[in-house]
Each structure stands twice: as C-alpha cells, then as structure tokens.
Design a protein around this motif. Structure first.
Motif, PDB file in Angstrom:
ATOM      1  N   TYR A  35      29.392  13.492  26.798  1.00 21.18           N
ATOM      2  CA  TYR A  35      28.075  13.043  27.245  1.00 21.18           C
ATOM      3  C   TYR A  35      28.047  11.523  27.264  1.00 21.18           C
ATOM      4  CZ  TYR A  35      26.360  17.726  25.952  1.00 21.18           C
ATOM      5  OH  TYR A  35      26.151  19.081  25.836  1.00 21.18           O
ATOM      6  N   ARG A  36      27.157  10.982  28.060  1.00 18.10           N
ATOM      7  CA  ARG A  36      26.791   9.585  27.933  1.00 18.10           C
ATOM      8  C   ARG A  36      25.299   9.503  27.612  1.00 18.10           C
ATOM      9  NH1 ARG A  36      27.388   5.982  33.191  1.00 18.10           N
ATOM     10  NH2 ARG A  36      25.866   4.744  32.046  1.00 18.10           N
ATOM     11  N   GLN A  37      24.942   8.525  26.786  1.00 20.59           N
ATOM     12  CA  GLN A  37      23.555   8.351  26.376  1.00 20.59           C
ATOM     13  C   GLN A  37      23.099   6.964  26.763  1.00 20.59           C
ATOM     14  OE1 GLN A  37      22.770   8.693  22.141  1.00 20.59           O
ATOM     15  NE2 GLN A  37      20.575   8.778  22.450  1.00 20.59           N
ATOM     16  N   ASP A  38      22.085   6.913  27.595  1.00 20.94           N
ATOM     17  CA  ASP A  38      21.483   5.657  28.013  1.00 20.94           C
ATOM     18  C   ASP A  38      20.030   5.640  27.558  1.00 20.94           C
ATOM     19  OD1 ASP A  38      23.392   6.452  30.747  1.00 20.94           O
ATOM     20  OD2 ASP A  38      23.762   4.604  29.630  1.00 20.94           O
ATOM     21  N   PRO A  39      19.483   4.461  27.220  1.00 14.48           N
ATOM     22  CA  PRO A  39      18.114   4.382  26.690  1.00 14.48           C
ATOM     23  C   PRO A  39      17.100   5.068  27.603  1.00 14.48           C
ATOM     24  CG  PRO A  39      19.223   2.273  26.467  1.00 14.48           C
ATOM     25  CD  PRO A  39      20.135   3.150  27.282  1.00 14.48           C
ATOM     26  N   GLY A  40      16.279   5.949  27.027  1.00 17.16           N
ATOM     27  CA  GLY A  40      15.233   6.619  27.776  1.00 17.16           C
ATOM     28  C   GLY A  40      15.710   7.694  28.731  1.00 17.16           C
ATOM     29  N   MET A  41      17.025   7.984  28.706  1.00 19.28           N
ATOM     30  CA  MET A  41      17.573   8.950  29.674  1.00 19.28           C
ATOM     31  C   MET A  41      18.117  10.205  29.012  1.00 19.28           C
ATOM     32  SD  MET A  41      17.120   7.500  32.566  1.00 19.28           S
ATOM     33  CE  MET A  41      18.205   8.375  33.681  1.00 19.28           C
ATOM     34  N   THR A  86      28.491   1.041  31.274  1.00 23.98           N
ATOM     35  CA  THR A  86      28.082   0.583  29.955  1.00 23.98           C
ATOM     36  C   THR A  86      27.151   1.623  29.354  1.00 23.98           C
ATOM     37  OG1 THR A  86      28.304  -1.766  30.468  1.00 23.98           O
ATOM     38  CG2 THR A  86      26.770  -1.168  28.708  1.00 23.98           C
ATOM     39  N   SER A  87      27.515   2.169  28.209  1.00 26.50           N
ATOM     40  CA  SER A  87      26.758   3.278  27.640  1.00 26.50           C
ATOM     41  C   SER A  87      27.318   3.612  26.257  1.00 26.50           C
ATOM     42  CB  SER A  87      26.866   4.504  28.562  1.00 26.50           C
ATOM     43  OG  SER A  87      25.998   5.543  28.142  1.00 26.50           O
ATOM     44  N   VAL A  88      26.686   4.583  25.623  1.00 24.85           N
ATOM     45  CA  VAL A  88      27.234   5.179  24.410  1.00 24.85           C
ATOM     46  C   VAL A  88      27.747   6.567  24.791  1.00 24.85           C
ATOM     47  CG1 VAL A  88      26.855   5.865  22.031  1.00 24.85           C
ATOM     48  CG2 VAL A  88      25.584   3.919  22.986  1.00 24.85           C
ATOM     49  N   TYR A  89      28.992   6.834  24.462  1.00 20.63           N
ATOM     50  CA  TYR A  89      29.637   8.088  24.854  1.00 20.63           C
ATOM     51  C   TYR A  89      29.801   8.982  23.631  1.00 20.63           C
ATOM     52  CZ  TYR A  89      30.612   5.864  29.287  1.00 20.63           C
ATOM     53  OH  TYR A  89      30.481   5.250  30.508  1.00 20.63           O
ATOM     54  N   PHE A  90      29.370  10.222  23.792  1.00 23.99           N
ATOM     55  CA  PHE A  90      29.492  11.199  22.715  1.00 23.99           C
ATOM     56  C   PHE A  90      30.346  12.373  23.150  1.00 23.99           C
ATOM     57  CE2 PHE A  90      26.761   9.610  19.469  1.00 23.99           C
ATOM     58  CZ  PHE A  90      25.791   8.868  20.128  1.00 23.99           C
ATOM     59  N   PHE A 105      28.563  17.037  17.203  1.00 22.92           N
ATOM     60  CA  PHE A 105      28.816  15.766  17.868  1.00 22.92           C
ATOM     61  C   PHE A 105      29.611  14.816  16.980  1.00 22.92           C
ATOM     62  CE2 PHE A 105      26.221  15.616  21.752  1.00 22.92           C
ATOM     63  CZ  PHE A 105      25.511  16.804  21.622  1.00 22.92           C
ATOM     64  N   GLY A 106      30.419  13.973  17.633  1.00 27.55           N
ATOM     65  CA  GLY A 106      31.002  12.827  16.967  1.00 27.55           C
ATOM     66  C   GLY A 106      29.975  11.707  16.871  1.00 27.55           C
ATOM     67  N   ASP A 107      30.364  10.577  16.296  1.00 28.73           N
ATOM     68  CA  ASP A 107      29.440   9.459  16.093  1.00 28.73           C
ATOM     69  C   ASP A 107      29.427   8.477  17.250  1.00 28.73           C
ATOM     70  OD1 ASP A 107      29.847   9.299  12.480  1.00 28.73           O
ATOM     71  OD2 ASP A 107      28.415  10.410  13.726  1.00 28.73           O
ATOM     72  N   GLY A 108      30.159   8.755  18.320  1.00 35.05           N
ATOM     73  CA  GLY A 108      30.026   7.981  19.529  1.00 35.05           C
ATOM     74  C   GLY A 108      30.979   6.805  19.658  1.00 35.05           C
ATOM     75  N   THR A 109      31.169   6.409  20.922  1.00 33.37           N
ATOM     76  CA  THR A 109      31.887   5.178  21.266  1.00 33.37           C
ATOM     77  C   THR A 109      30.925   4.318  22.072  1.00 33.37           C
ATOM     78  OG1 THR A 109      34.084   6.189  21.339  1.00 33.37           O
ATOM     79  CG2 THR A 109      33.760   4.172  22.616  1.00 33.37           C
ATOM     80  N   ARG A 110      30.677   3.096  21.570  1.00 34.62           N
ATOM     81  CA  ARG A 110      29.774   2.171  22.251  1.00 34.62           C
ATOM     82  C   ARG A 110      30.602   1.280  23.149  1.00 34.62           C
ATOM     83  NH1 ARG A 110      28.246   4.483  18.184  1.00 34.62           N
ATOM     84  NH2 ARG A 110      26.060   4.908  17.726  1.00 34.62           N
ATOM     85  N   LEU A 111      30.395   1.415  24.471  1.00 31.34           N
ATOM     86  CA  LEU A 111      31.227   0.747  25.462  1.00 31.34           C
ATOM     87  C   LEU A 111      30.399  -0.233  26.278  1.00 31.34           C
ATOM     88  CD1 LEU A 111      33.991   0.562  26.895  1.00 31.34           C
ATOM     89  CD2 LEU A 111      33.216   2.419  28.380  1.00 31.34           C
ATOM     90  N   SER A 112      30.857  -1.469  26.333  1.00 29.33           N
ATOM     91  CA  SER A 112      30.216  -2.490  27.167  1.00 29.33           C
ATOM     92  C   SER A 112      31.215  -2.959  28.204  1.00 29.33           C
ATOM     93  CB  SER A 112      29.764  -3.677  26.326  1.00 29.33           C
ATOM     94  OG  SER A 112      28.735  -3.300  25.454  1.00 29.33           O
ATOM     95  N   ILE A 113      30.757  -3.068  29.444  1.00 25.56           N
ATOM     96  CA  ILE A 113      31.623  -3.511  30.539  1.00 25.56           C
ATOM     97  C   ILE A 113      31.020  -4.765  31.137  1.00 25.56           C
ATOM     98  CG2 ILE A 113      32.628  -2.885  32.762  1.00 25.56           C
ATOM     99  CD1 ILE A 113      32.384   0.080  31.629  1.00 25.56           C
ATOM    100  N   LEU A 114      31.773  -5.851  31.048  1.00 25.56           N
ATOM    101  CA  LEU A 114      31.249  -7.168  31.438  1.00 25.56           C
ATOM    102  C   LEU A 114      32.049  -7.747  32.600  1.00 25.56           C
ATOM    103  CD1 LEU A 114      30.798  -8.570  27.827  1.00 25.56           C
ATOM    104  CD2 LEU A 114      29.102  -7.386  29.220  1.00 25.56           C
TER     105      LEU A 114
END
Lengths: 114, 114
Positions: A35-41, A86-90, A105-114
């Motif tokens: 899964y990906r988790q984005d704010p409010g989504m 860019t998202s948090v992946y679970f 669930f795992g505790d997630g991977t926080r990924l930023s793409i710049l």
C-alpha cells in the motif's frame, strides 16, 4: 516475533533513480500486499500476491513492479522515481484469502523523491 | 462503487468523551468491515471488525454500529482516553474476491485531550 519487516525505514531518492523496498514476513502467510499512504487519502493498494509466483495489480500500480519468488519476501520496485511517488509505503500480510483474516502491517518505508 | 467514504477527517474530544467516526459504502457485495488503528510512525493494526449479519459489535470500549439498509457503519469509542489518540481507518472487503483485498476509507485523526 518479528512479524512483517520493512527496509529501509527512510529513503531520499533523486528523480529518475530506481530502488527496491524490501518486505519480509515470518508468519508463513500466503497473501501479501503493498500500500501507499498519502495524507487525507487513506491507504491505496499498489500490488498484491496470493502466493509465491502469483502477483496482481491493485488500485495504483503505475510506476511500480513486484515479484514473489518465496512465501516470505515481497519486494516492491520503483523504476524511474517521480515526485508523485513521495509517500509512506506499507507492506502487509495475511494468512489466506478467507476474508475474515486480519492483515498484519509493517511499520512502513518513508520515501521522498526530490 | 468500490469507494469507502469516511468522515470526519479529524476529531478532537476531551478525555471521557465519545468520538464517533462514520463510513459509507456503495457496493452491496462488501461483506466484511474492519477498523484499523494507526499510531504515529507505525503501521495500521486491526482494532475490531463486523460482518453485515449483525447490527452491532462491541470489544471493550470500542463499538461498531452497522446499518445495512443505509450502507453505513460507524466506530464509537466509549470513555475515550489520551492513549486512544491515533488515526483510524475503516475498510471493506468481499469474501468472494478470494484475495483478502481491503478498500480503505480516507482516515480520521483523533486527538483525545487530557
């Protein structure tokens, strides 16, 4: 009990780079999910697998690939990273397709793409 | 048809209050409705779940109310505590899919003030 383990916990990528998010579970679960988790989504399903060698697309698969060569591991591959990824992946797993089995669930991977 | 709509997006209550989070769905084929709780920096974890053949399920201070005709269900937290501060997701699934896939709502961030 380790449960579902995700690595890395954090990562910064440059646009166009590629990477693999690792997920492993030690509960002998047949079913695994990304899964990906984005704010409010909420959480959006990217890919899922019902067993080794079997994968299928979820709701938002574009830009991602998966493989499932063993019961334990379900890596997620990002090719040509884009800022929209860019998202948090679970990663999650469950015992089987019986709908009343909870997903772990795992505790997630926080990924930023710049 | 595959969406689950959750409200409110955020909620602040005093300790001892009864926060209520609502979800609505359209697909009548959904037959399993779990709630997941997520603390900051952690993955979601199953809190409580209900099937559509019952109108209410209670586990400790957490209660799900289910209205099949209105296609709505809600989570009530009795005597809320600061430790209940978390993000809550409702979800829906179809046993017939045999995949265990969950459709998540958008999430509600709950803050319980001391």
């Amino acid at each position: 009990n380790a449960g579902v383990t995700q690595t890395p916990k954090f990562r910064i990528l440059k646009i166009g780079q590629s990477m693999t998010l690792q997920c492993t579970q030690d509960m002998n679960h047949n079913y695994m999910y990304w899964y990906r988790q984005d704010p409010g989504m909420g959480l959006k399903l990217i890919y899922y697998s019902v067993g080794a060698g079997i994968t299928d697309k979820g709701e938002v698969p574009n830009g991602y690939n998966v493989s499932r060569s063993t019961t334990e591991d379900f890596p997620l591959r990002l090719e040509l990273a884009a800022p929209s990824q860019t998202s948090v992946y679970f990663c999650a797993s469950s015992y089987g397709g019986q709908v009343y089995q909870p997903q772990h669930f795992g505790d997630g991977t926080r990924l930023s793409i710049l | 048809q595959q969406q689950v709509k959750q409200s409110p997006q955020s909620l602040i209550v005093q300790k001892g209050g009864i926060p209520i989070i609502n979800c609505a769905y359209e697909n009548t084929a959904f037959d399993y409705f779990p709630w997941y709780q997520q603390f900051p920096g952690k993955g979601p974890a199953l809190l409580i779940a209900i099937r559509p053949d019952v109108s209410e399920k209670k586990e400790g201070r957490f209660t799900i109310s289910f209205n099949k005709s209105a296609k709505q269900f809600s989570l009530h937290i009795m005597d809320s505590q600061p430790g209940d501060s978390a993000t809550y997701f409702c979800a829906a699934s179809m046993r017939s899919s045999n995949t265990g896939k969950l459709i998540f709502g958008q999430g509600t961030t709950l803050q319980v003030k001391p």
